[in-house]
Design an enzyme around this catalytic site. Structure first.
Site, PDB file in Angstrom:
ATOM      1  N   GLY A   1      60.188  33.413 -26.733  1.00  0.00           N
ATOM      2  CA  GLY A   1      61.171  34.627 -26.230  1.00  0.00           C
ATOM      3  C   GLY A   1      61.336  34.376 -24.733  1.00  0.00           C
ATOM      4  O   GLY A   1      62.716  34.262 -24.259  1.00  0.00           O
ATOM      5  N   ASP A   2      60.354  34.386 -24.017  1.00  0.00           N
ATOM      6  CA  ASP A   2      60.261  34.188 -22.647  1.00  0.00           C
ATOM      7  C   ASP A   2      61.070  32.745 -22.259  1.00  0.00           C
ATOM      8  O   ASP A   2      61.790  32.727 -21.410  1.00  0.00           O
ATOM      9  CB  ASP A   2      59.031  33.859 -21.865  1.00  0.00           C
ATOM     10  CG  ASP A   2      58.425  35.361 -22.030  1.00  0.00           C
ATOM     11  OD1 ASP A   2      59.065  36.239 -22.259  1.00  0.00           O
ATOM     12  OD2 ASP A   2      57.070  35.555 -22.393  1.00  0.00           O
TER      13      ASP A   2
ATOM     14  N   MET B   1      46.315  35.797 -17.763  1.00  0.00           N
ATOM     15  CA  MET B   1      45.780  34.836 -18.352  1.00  0.00           C
ATOM     16  C   MET B   1      45.835  35.149 -19.905  1.00  0.00           C
ATOM     17  O   MET B   1      45.173  36.101 -20.371  1.00  0.00           O
ATOM     18  CB  MET B   1      44.411  34.733 -17.854  1.00  0.00           C
ATOM     19  CG  MET B   1      43.753  33.412 -18.282  1.00  0.00           C
ATOM     20  SD  MET B   1      44.453  31.988 -17.842  1.00  0.00           S
ATOM     21  CE  MET B   1      44.181  31.601 -16.462  1.00  0.00           C
TER      22      MET B   1
ATOM     23  N   SER C   1      53.630  24.962 -23.042  1.00  0.00           N
ATOM     24  CA  SER C   1      54.708  24.502 -23.917  1.00  0.00           C
ATOM     25  C   SER C   1      56.071  24.424 -23.565  1.00  0.00           C
ATOM     26  O   SER C   1      56.881  23.731 -24.081  1.00  0.00           O
ATOM     27  CB  SER C   1      54.744  25.323 -25.534  1.00  0.00           C
ATOM     28  OG  SER C   1      55.276  26.368 -25.215  1.00  0.00           O
TER      29      SER C   1
ATOM     30  N   THR D   1      67.670  37.941 -30.003  1.00  0.00           N
ATOM     31  CA  THR D   1      67.165  36.810 -30.526  1.00  0.00           C
ATOM     32  C   THR D   1      66.555  37.304 -31.856  1.00  0.00           C
ATOM     33  O   THR D   1      66.094  38.272 -32.160  1.00  0.00           O
ATOM     34  CB  THR D   1      65.891  36.356 -29.723  1.00  0.00           C
ATOM     35  OG1 THR D   1      64.863  37.246 -29.392  1.00  0.00           O
ATOM     36  CG2 THR D   1      66.717  35.863 -28.210  1.00  0.00           C
TER      37      THR D   1
ATOM     38  N   GLY E   1      50.553  27.237 -26.876  1.00  0.00           N
ATOM     39  CA  GLY E   1      50.437  27.668 -25.624  1.00  0.00           C
ATOM     40  C   GLY E   1      51.804  28.293 -25.404  1.00  0.00           C
ATOM     41  O   GLY E   1      52.850  28.233 -26.028  1.00  0.00           O
TER      42      GLY E   1
ATOM     43  N   LYS F   1      54.625  37.625 -19.203  1.00  0.00           N
ATOM     44  CA  LYS F   1      55.899  37.679 -19.595  1.00  0.00           C
ATOM     45  C   LYS F   1      56.681  37.278 -18.418  1.00  0.00           C
ATOM     46  O   LYS F   1      57.605  36.381 -18.519  1.00  0.00           O
ATOM     47  CB  LYS F   1      56.633  38.796 -20.197  1.00  0.00           C
ATOM     48  CG  LYS F   1      56.024  39.001 -21.490  1.00  0.00           C
ATOM     49  CD  LYS F   1      56.969  40.135 -22.441  1.00  0.00           C
ATOM     50  CE  LYS F   1      58.153  39.524 -22.845  1.00  0.00           C
ATOM     51  NZ  LYS F   1      58.062  38.522 -23.710  1.00  0.00           N
TER      52      LYS F   1
ATOM     53  N   ALA G   1      63.722  32.054 -36.008  1.00  0.00           N
ATOM     54  CA  ALA G   1      64.306  30.865 -36.646  1.00  0.00           C
ATOM     55  C   ALA G   1      65.722  30.816 -37.014  1.00  0.00           C
ATOM     56  O   ALA G   1      66.421  29.957 -37.308  1.00  0.00           O
ATOM     57  CB  ALA G   1      63.416  30.554 -38.004  1.00  0.00           C
TER      58      ALA G   1
ATOM     59  N   ASP H   1      53.144  27.047 -32.568  1.00  0.00           N
ATOM     60  CA  ASP H   1      53.037  28.389 -31.908  1.00  0.00           C
ATOM     61  C   ASP H   1      54.107  28.943 -31.212  1.00  0.00           C
ATOM     62  O   ASP H   1      54.761  28.369 -30.470  1.00  0.00           O
ATOM     63  CB  ASP H   1      51.982  27.848 -30.799  1.00  0.00           C
ATOM     64  CG  ASP H   1      51.235  29.086 -30.076  1.00  0.00           C
ATOM     65  OD1 ASP H   1      51.871  30.416 -30.263  1.00  0.00           O
ATOM     66  OD2 ASP H   1      50.450  28.855 -29.342  1.00  0.00           O
TER      67      ASP H   1
END
EC number: 2.7.1.15
Length: 306
Positions: free
Chosen positions: A244-245, A12, A284, A212, A280, A40, A215, A239
């Site tokens: 990455g996930d 959480m 998101s 990765t 989030g 993750k 930007a 945010d």
């Protein structure tokens, strides 16, 4: 529809939004606070499911209220939770500070995740049904090694996000098909700040690497081929938690569907760009229809977030 199994964490997320992150010993006043299902592993499961895969989750939640919410969120996102264990005690938590530039700092308390130290026969059988196994490092390392070895033995593609960064044992690297670090994790693993040099070093241990670059996009490298750099879409970040996930989940879907690496990278970066436009992590993550629309019309990402 490609099939993905995620062996990973459920947490959480306890998220405080602040103008700027506090320095050590400093107190700052936040503007809002949210509890958001994350971890993750669970994040990658949600991202892959929303991107169009059939997804199942292996991990653990606690007997607290957070555990109930975490399972319900995964099931709402059509993630199979039959092998998500419930263990006595607290669920994992992630304590996150997000500043007004969209940057974050995170402290993870493993909770129930720390009890997942080995696979069951059911876990092994489930992994064997998948096209891809997604792994991260928020579970105890022995079960990550076991999961990767099981996937390799059963002919399942293994994708590892090496986060939080730590030394990777040879027996784990020997079972990894694709390594997906961010630029900071790649530098930590290799001691090389230049992403191309880091990718070249990592290819000594694994067949394929995607680094990765936030930007700046991403860099794909494979043994015997020239590296491919793919720029990221232009977007105003609200945010970056979970970006990455989102990328890892969407990229696994794209590869499972047989897209060429450059197209898969661009598609996954579109998903990640959509995710940073909202607050989030799991909340998101975009759905496939939105990824496809933005992928076809990347200029739409430059508009202000909704």
């Amino acid at each position: 529809m490609t099939s993905i199994v995620v062996l990973g964490s459920t947490n959480m997320d306890l998220v405080a939004y602040v103008p700027r992150a506090p320095a050590l010993g400093e107190t700052v006043t936040g503007r809002s606070f949210r509890t958001i299902p994350g971890g993750k592993g669970a994040n990658q499961a949600v991202a892959a499911a929303r991107a169009g895969a059939e997804v199942a989750m292996i991990g653990a939640i606690g007997t607290d209220g957070f555990g109930v919410q975490l399972r319900a969120t995964l099931e709402h996102c059509a993630v199979d939770t039959d092998l998500l264990r419930t263990v006595e005690g607290p669920s994992g938590t992630a304590h996150i500070v997000v500043d007004d530039e969209g940057g974050n700092a995170i402290v993870v308390v493993p909770g129930a995740n720390g009890t997942v130290t080995s696979l069951t026969h059911g876990d092994e059988a489930l992994i064997g049904t998948a096209d891809t196994l997604l792994l991260q490092l928020e579970l105890p390392l022995p079960v990550v090694v076991e999961g990767a070895a099981t996937a390799r033995r059963l002919g399942v593609r293994t994708v590892l996000t090496p986060s939080p960064a730590q030394p990777l044992p040879p027996e784990l690297l020997a079972s990894i098909d694709l390594l997906v670090p961010n630029e900071h994790e790649a530098a930590a693993l290799t001691g090389l700040a230049d992403p191309r040099a880091a990718a070249e070093a990592l290819l000594r241990d694994v067949p394929e690497v995607v680094i990765t670059l936030g930007a700046a996009g991403s860099l794909y490298a494979a043994r015997g081929a020239e590296p491919v750099a793919v720029p990221a879409p232009r977007v105003r970040a609200v945010d970056t938690t979970g970006a990455g996930d989102t990328f890892a989940g969407a990229f696994a879907v794209a590869l499972g569907e047989g897209r060429p690496a450059p197209e898969a990278l661009a598609w996954a970066q579109t998903a990640a760009a959509l995710s940073v436009r909202r607050e989030g992590a799991s909340t998101s993550m975009p759905y496939r229809v939105d990824i496809e629309a933005a992928f076809r019309s990347p200029d739409s990402l430059e508009a202000d977030p909704v």
